[in-house]
Write a protein that holds these residues in place. Structure first.
Motif, PDB file in Angstrom:
ATOM      1  N   GLN A  10      -9.624 -10.603  -3.616  1.00  0.00           N
ATOM      2  CA  GLN A  10      -8.026 -10.846  -4.582  1.00  0.00           C
ATOM      3  C   GLN A  10      -8.611  -9.585  -5.512  1.00  0.00           C
ATOM      4  O   GLN A  10      -6.832  -8.669  -5.733  1.00  0.00           O
ATOM      5  N   ASP A  11      -9.388  -8.619  -5.417  1.00  0.00           N
ATOM      6  CA  ASP A  11      -9.010  -7.397  -6.196  1.00  0.00           C
ATOM      7  C   ASP A  11      -8.603  -5.722  -4.966  1.00  0.00           C
ATOM      8  O   ASP A  11      -8.634  -4.668  -5.943  1.00  0.00           O
ATOM      9  N   SER A  12      -8.848  -6.108  -3.654  1.00  0.00           N
ATOM     10  CA  SER A  12      -8.281  -5.351  -2.597  1.00  0.00           C
ATOM     11  C   SER A  12      -7.107  -4.626  -3.356  1.00  0.00           C
ATOM     12  O   SER A  12      -5.682  -5.520  -3.376  1.00  0.00           O
ATOM     13  N   ASN A  13      -6.438  -3.857  -2.479  1.00  0.00           N
ATOM     14  CA  ASN A  13      -4.728  -3.569  -2.150  1.00  0.00           C
ATOM     15  C   ASN A  13      -4.852  -3.719  -1.166  1.00  0.00           C
ATOM     16  O   ASN A  13      -3.326  -3.085  -0.873  1.00  0.00           O
ATOM     17  N   LEU A  14      -5.524  -4.382  -0.452  1.00  0.00           N
ATOM     18  CA  LEU A  14      -5.182  -4.651   1.262  1.00  0.00           C
ATOM     19  C   LEU A  14      -4.813  -3.669   1.955  1.00  0.00           C
ATOM     20  O   LEU A  14      -3.683  -3.101   2.477  1.00  0.00           O
ATOM     21  N   ALA A  15      -5.932  -2.402   1.894  1.00  0.00           N
ATOM     22  CA  ALA A  15      -5.182  -1.275   2.438  1.00  0.00           C
ATOM     23  C   ALA A  15      -4.634  -0.743   3.203  1.00  0.00           C
ATOM     24  O   ALA A  15      -4.373   0.242   3.875  1.00  0.00           O
ATOM     25  N   LEU A  16      -5.130  -2.402   4.247  1.00  0.00           N
ATOM     26  CA  LEU A  16      -4.449  -1.880   5.753  1.00  0.00           C
ATOM     27  C   LEU A  16      -2.885  -2.162   5.798  1.00  0.00           C
ATOM     28  O   LEU A  16      -2.387  -1.372   6.846  1.00  0.00           O
ATOM     29  N   PHE A  17      -2.072  -2.463   4.613  1.00  0.00           N
ATOM     30  CA  PHE A  17      -0.804  -2.856   4.921  1.00  0.00           C
ATOM     31  C   PHE A  17      -0.019  -1.722   4.259  1.00  0.00           C
ATOM     32  O   PHE A  17      -0.743  -1.111   3.390  1.00  0.00           O
ATOM     33  N   ARG A 273      13.263  -2.570  -7.001  1.00  0.00           N
ATOM     34  CA  ARG A 273      13.503  -1.326  -5.995  1.00  0.00           C
ATOM     35  C   ARG A 273      12.587  -1.358  -5.228  1.00  0.00           C
ATOM     36  O   ARG A 273      12.079   0.162  -6.266  1.00  0.00           O
ATOM     37  N   LEU A 274      12.078  -0.377  -3.860  1.00  0.00           N
ATOM     38  CA  LEU A 274      11.097   0.126  -3.165  1.00  0.00           C
ATOM     39  C   LEU A 274      11.969   1.051  -2.276  1.00  0.00           C
ATOM     40  O   LEU A 274      12.419   1.033  -2.148  1.00  0.00           O
ATOM     41  N   SER A 275      11.605   2.625  -3.971  1.00  0.00           N
ATOM     42  CA  SER A 275      12.769   3.703  -2.727  1.00  0.00           C
ATOM     43  C   SER A 275      12.045   4.550  -2.922  1.00  0.00           C
ATOM     44  O   SER A 275      10.851   5.166  -3.815  1.00  0.00           O
ATOM     45  N   ASP A 276      12.380   5.841  -1.848  1.00  0.00           N
ATOM     46  CA  ASP A 276      11.204   6.999  -2.115  1.00  0.00           C
ATOM     47  C   ASP A 276      12.460   7.881  -2.126  1.00  0.00           C
ATOM     48  O   ASP A 276      12.177   9.521  -1.612  1.00  0.00           O
ATOM     49  N   GLY A 327       5.878  -1.544   2.118  1.00  0.00           N
ATOM     50  CA  GLY A 327       6.628  -2.219   1.520  1.00  0.00           C
ATOM     51  C   GLY A 327       6.290  -4.224   1.147  1.00  0.00           C
ATOM     52  O   GLY A 327       5.545  -4.440  -0.309  1.00  0.00           O
ATOM     53  N   MET A 328       5.096  -4.018   1.958  1.00  0.00           N
ATOM     54  CA  MET A 328       4.044  -5.575   1.536  1.00  0.00           C
ATOM     55  C   MET A 328       3.317  -4.900   1.451  1.00  0.00           C
ATOM     56  O   MET A 328       1.850  -6.494   0.493  1.00  0.00           O
ATOM     57  N   GLN A 329       2.545  -3.881   1.579  1.00  0.00           N
ATOM     58  CA  GLN A 329       1.113  -3.563  -0.005  1.00  0.00           C
ATOM     59  C   GLN A 329       1.748  -3.646  -1.427  1.00  0.00           C
ATOM     60  O   GLN A 329       0.753  -3.881  -1.887  1.00  0.00           O
ATOM     61  N   TYR A 330       3.042  -2.839  -1.364  1.00  0.00           N
ATOM     62  CA  TYR A 330       3.883  -3.095  -2.881  1.00  0.00           C
ATOM     63  C   TYR A 330       3.363  -4.631  -3.454  1.00  0.00           C
ATOM     64  O   TYR A 330       3.052  -4.642  -4.633  1.00  0.00           O
ATOM     65  N   GLY A 331       3.403  -5.452  -2.720  1.00  0.00           N
ATOM     66  CA  GLY A 331       4.531  -6.766  -2.721  1.00  0.00           C
ATOM     67  C   GLY A 331       3.041  -7.088  -3.338  1.00  0.00           C
ATOM     68  O   GLY A 331       2.481  -7.815  -3.906  1.00  0.00           O
ATOM     69  N   HIS A 332       1.868  -6.651  -2.637  1.00  0.00           N
ATOM     70  CA  HIS A 332       0.296  -7.671  -3.192  1.00  0.00           C
ATOM     71  C   HIS A 332      -0.475  -7.128  -4.287  1.00  0.00           C
ATOM     72  O   HIS A 332      -0.498  -7.866  -4.869  1.00  0.00           O
ATOM     73  N   ASN A 333      -0.243  -5.951  -4.545  1.00  0.00           N
ATOM     74  CA  ASN A 333      -0.900  -5.401  -4.634  1.00  0.00           C
ATOM     75  C   ASN A 333       0.188  -5.500  -6.191  1.00  0.00           C
ATOM     76  O   ASN A 333      -0.062  -6.241  -7.455  1.00  0.00           O
TER      77      ASN A 333
END
Length: 362
Positions: A10-17, A273-276, A327-333
């Motif tokens: 759980q402490d990982s940022n799921l880097a592959l996402f 919102r996730l935006s660049d 998107g999924m990485q930010y959701g997980h983090n």
């Protein structure tokens, strides 16, 4: 592969996402994965287990059985108006290693690419599975161990004792292997003590008929496989503390538990919102409340909806490559920083419909 403590990953940022590695997976590369050949062509479930970085098919007779030390990929194919549609899940075992769940996440994206981005993607965590996931299996069975354990064929008299916990209702009975402790047996549910040649079914005082029936079916199947095994049904109110059932269990604090909703009582759903658009990727709060207005979902961006019980990553058709990828990485983090880090996460493309998500918008 080392197995860690409960939910050690759980402490990982799921880097592959969201990494370049993940999003640069092309369909041509996906087509080289033998496991995907012919999948998604018929209604039903297909399951693969991650075994030393490889995707290995999970036999039909084992569907619904999972090891807590492993990670799996589950593809559910269904028809809607004569069109094949998909829900694509990766399931992370409580003791799954980082390389296993990382490979499962990576390969889930690859399979999504292979199916032309048609699936709705889902992250499922052991013990916190979504209602949708549970509907696939009338009785989920979760065993201790992992790839190295395998399904071993041994004689009944050589079986290591195990205690199985049956809980749920008719459509969603979950079977979990728990520690052989007296404290793990309680009145709410049904338990099976499997000693190989002797099998006890313990019906808690307040257990329901569905739990009792499913446990009874399970015992019948076990006896059918073992031939000379005998069984006994025990009702809590009529079972002495001196019974062999209790003598076979050890002392200690209770270790089995159900998913606890206490952390999300009174939680107010929130939309991000996730935006660049500013030149760098930023996640900002858009609104919070029990319902949201549909126009808040801008086709040019990605949005994260946290209901407390489930999270959704909504990807607009006009979202940038970076927004889509992350998107999924930010959701997980984000989930890892909340009081409900293991809730299911679903990734939805604009135009795809998920009732639980749609119901949050007026």
């Amino acid at each position: 592969m080392l197995k860690g403590k409960d939910y050690d990953w759980q402490d990982s940022n799921l880097a592959l996402f969201g990494s370049d590695l993940e999003r640069n997976v092309k369909k041509a590369a996906a087509e080289t994965e033998q496991a995907w050949h012919g999948c998604g062509q018929a209604v039903g479930q297909e399951i693969w287990r991650i075994e030393k970085f490889k995707v290995v098919g999970w036999k039909k007779e084992h569907h619904g059985s999972f090891y807590s030390g492993d990670s799996y990929i589950i593809l559910n194919t269904y028809k809607e108006e004569e069109e094949l549609k998909y829900d694509l899940h990766f399931w992370i075992g409580r003791h799954s290693s980082q390389d296993e769940y990382g490979t499962a996440a990576y390969k889930t994206v690859e399979l999504d690419t292979f199916l032309d981005d048609k699936p709705v993607q889902h992250r499922e965590v052991h013990g916190f599975e979504s209602d949708l996931f549970k509907t696939y299996f009338p009785a989920m069975q979760i065993w201790k161990g992992g790839v190295d354990s395998g399904f071993r064929h041994v004689k009944p008299e050589e079986y290591e004792p195990r205690l199985l916990h049956f809980s749920g209702t008719r459509k969603n009975i979950v079977v979990k292997e728990v520690e052989l402790l007296k404290a793990n047996v309680h009145s709410d549910d049904v338990f099976i003590l499997d000693l190989g040649l002797t099998i006890y079914q313990f019906n808690g005082k307040t257990s329901n008929k569905d739990e009792r029936m499913k446990a009874n079916q399970f015992v019948t199947e076990l006896k059918g496989k073992r031939g000379k095994a005998k069984s006994e049904v025990l009702d809590e109110a009529d079972t002495s503390k001196n019974h062999e059932f209790w003598k076979a269990l050890g002392d200690g604090e209770r270790t089995s538990s159900k998913a606890d909703d206490s952390d999300v009582v009174g939680f107010t759903p929130v939309l991000f919102r996730l935006s660049d658009a500013s030149g760098s990727l930023e996640m900002t709060k858009v609104a919070e409340g029990q319902k949201f207005e549909k126009p808040l979902l801008d086709t040019n961006d990605v949005f994260l909806l946290d209901t407390g019980h489930q999270m959704f990553v909504w990807v607009g058709k006009g979202a940038s490559k970076d927004e889509r990828a992350k998107g999924m990485q930010y959701g997980h983090n984000y989930a890892m920083k909340t009081k409900h880090p293991f809730v299911p996460i679903a990734r939805i493309g604009e135009g795809q419909h998920v009732p639980a998500f749609d119901s949050m918008f007026a």
